[in-house]
Design an enzyme around this catalytic site. Structure first.
Site, mmCIF file in Angstrom:
data_model
loop_
_atom_site.group_PDB
_atom_site.id
_atom_site.type_symbol
_atom_site.label_atom_id
_atom_site.label_comp_id
_atom_site.label_asym_id
_atom_site.label_seq_id
_atom_site.Cartn_x
_atom_site.Cartn_y
_atom_site.Cartn_z
ATOM 1 N N CYS A 260 7.711 -6.049 7.857
ATOM 2 C CA CYS A 260 7.824 -4.956 8.829
ATOM 3 C C CYS A 260 8.937 -5.247 9.856
ATOM 4 O O CYS A 260 10.102 -5.151 9.506
ATOM 5 C CB CYS A 260 6.477 -4.675 9.468
ATOM 6 S SG CYS A 260 6.385 -3.022 10.127
ATOM 7 N N HIS B 24 2.281 -4.830 5.730
ATOM 8 C CA HIS B 24 1.729 -6.053 6.337
ATOM 9 C C HIS B 24 0.780 -6.786 5.386
ATOM 10 O O HIS B 24 -0.437 -6.612 5.486
ATOM 11 C CB HIS B 24 0.960 -5.690 7.610
ATOM 12 C CG HIS B 24 1.832 -5.286 8.748
ATOM 13 N ND1 HIS B 24 2.270 -6.172 9.702
ATOM 14 C CD2 HIS B 24 2.379 -4.088 9.067
ATOM 15 C CE1 HIS B 24 3.036 -5.541 10.575
ATOM 16 N NE2 HIS B 24 3.122 -4.275 10.207
ATOM 17 N N GLU C 208 -0.192 -9.702 5.505
ATOM 18 C CA GLU C 208 -1.025 -10.658 6.249
ATOM 19 C C GLU C 208 -2.297 -10.013 6.788
ATOM 20 O O GLU C 208 -3.189 -10.700 7.254
ATOM 21 C CB GLU C 208 -0.209 -11.294 7.391
ATOM 22 C CG GLU C 208 0.101 -10.400 8.585
ATOM 23 C CD GLU C 208 1.199 -9.367 8.326
ATOM 24 O OE1 GLU C 208 1.669 -9.239 7.176
ATOM 25 O OE2 GLU C 208 1.570 -8.682 9.291
HETATM 26 N N1 GLN Z 1 8.138 -0.584 14.693
HETATM 27 C C1 GLN Z 1 8.368 -2.005 14.722
HETATM 28 C C2 GLN Z 1 9.835 -2.306 14.887
HETATM 29 O O1 GLN Z 1 10.626 -1.408 14.834
HETATM 30 C C3 GLN Z 1 7.852 -2.655 13.475
HETATM 31 C C4 GLN Z 1 6.379 -2.423 13.369
HETATM 32 C C5 GLN Z 1 5.636 -3.551 12.797
HETATM 33 O O2 GLN Z 1 6.144 -4.658 12.615
HETATM 34 N N2 GLN Z 1 4.393 -3.278 12.521
HETATM 35 O O3 GLN Z 1 10.182 -3.430 15.099
#
Ligand code: GLN
Length: 183
Positions: free
Chosen positions: A74, A165, A167
């Site tokens: 992410c 995610h 994890e």
């Molecule tokens: N929206 C976050 C970003 O732009 C990422 C979101 C997340 O890691 N769950 O960094």
């Protein structure tokens, strides 16, 4: 795990459950002697800002370029990319791709789906939280899974990234994939 911000503890739990020994990285010296790197989810702008502040951007770039098996999830995926649409934030540029932040599931912000992954018999329970959309990848980036036509699990050699995610599930297959890259 790069432990500047984000869900470091959840990754540590998964690394331990997958047969690895988790370590928290906060300084360039912490990078010595590690076998693999995870850049967690969180806020990529904050992770980038803190990495710059702690002098970690170049050491991270160098270690990854030298072949350190790396997984970004992410925000970690965003930090590994080369460009963010409409954004200007520190990036490692280890994966030649353009991402747009907070672009999946805008109405809901978060959703779960059963994801088909290349070469895996069973679907992966993927959790998306304000996830980035990968808009463009260089031809040498392997797309291992897509959702709604967008790459969500990608890999180039020893560098992997996912928009979701892993994890936050009990499924260790993504973490095992990283551990399997350790020579
Ligand atoms: N929206 C976050 C970003 O732009 C990422 C979101 C997340 O890691 N769950 O960094």
């Amino acid at each position: 795990m790069l432990a500047l911000q984000g869900d470091v503890r959840e990754h540590a739990r998964m690394v331990a459950a997958s047969g690895g020994v988790p370590r928290e990285i906060r300084t360039a010296a912490d990078l010595e002697g590690i076998d693999a790197l995870i850049i967690p989810g969180g806020e990529s702008t904050t992770i980038g800002r803190l990495a710059t502040l702690y002098g970690l951007v170049d050491p991270l770039r160098n270690r990854i370029a030298d072949g350190l098996p790396t997984l970004g999830t992410c925000a970690g995926m965003i930090f590994l990319s080369t460009a963010v649409t409409g954004g200007d934030q520190p990036l490692l540029g280890a994966l030649d791709m353009v991402v747009e932040r907070n672009a999946f599931g805008r109405q809901n912000e978060s959703f779960e789906c059963d994801l088909a992954v290349e070469g895996w018999k069973d679907a992966f329970p993927a959790v998306f939280i304000r996830a980035p959309v990968v808009e463009r990848t260089a031809p040498d980036i392997e797309v291992l899974a897509s959702h709604e036509g967008r790459p969500v699990l990608v890999r180039k050699d020893h560098v992997m990234a996912c928009a979701f995610h892993p994890e936050l599930t009990g499924d260790q297959r993504v973490h095992r994939m990283l551990i399997d890259l350790v020579a």
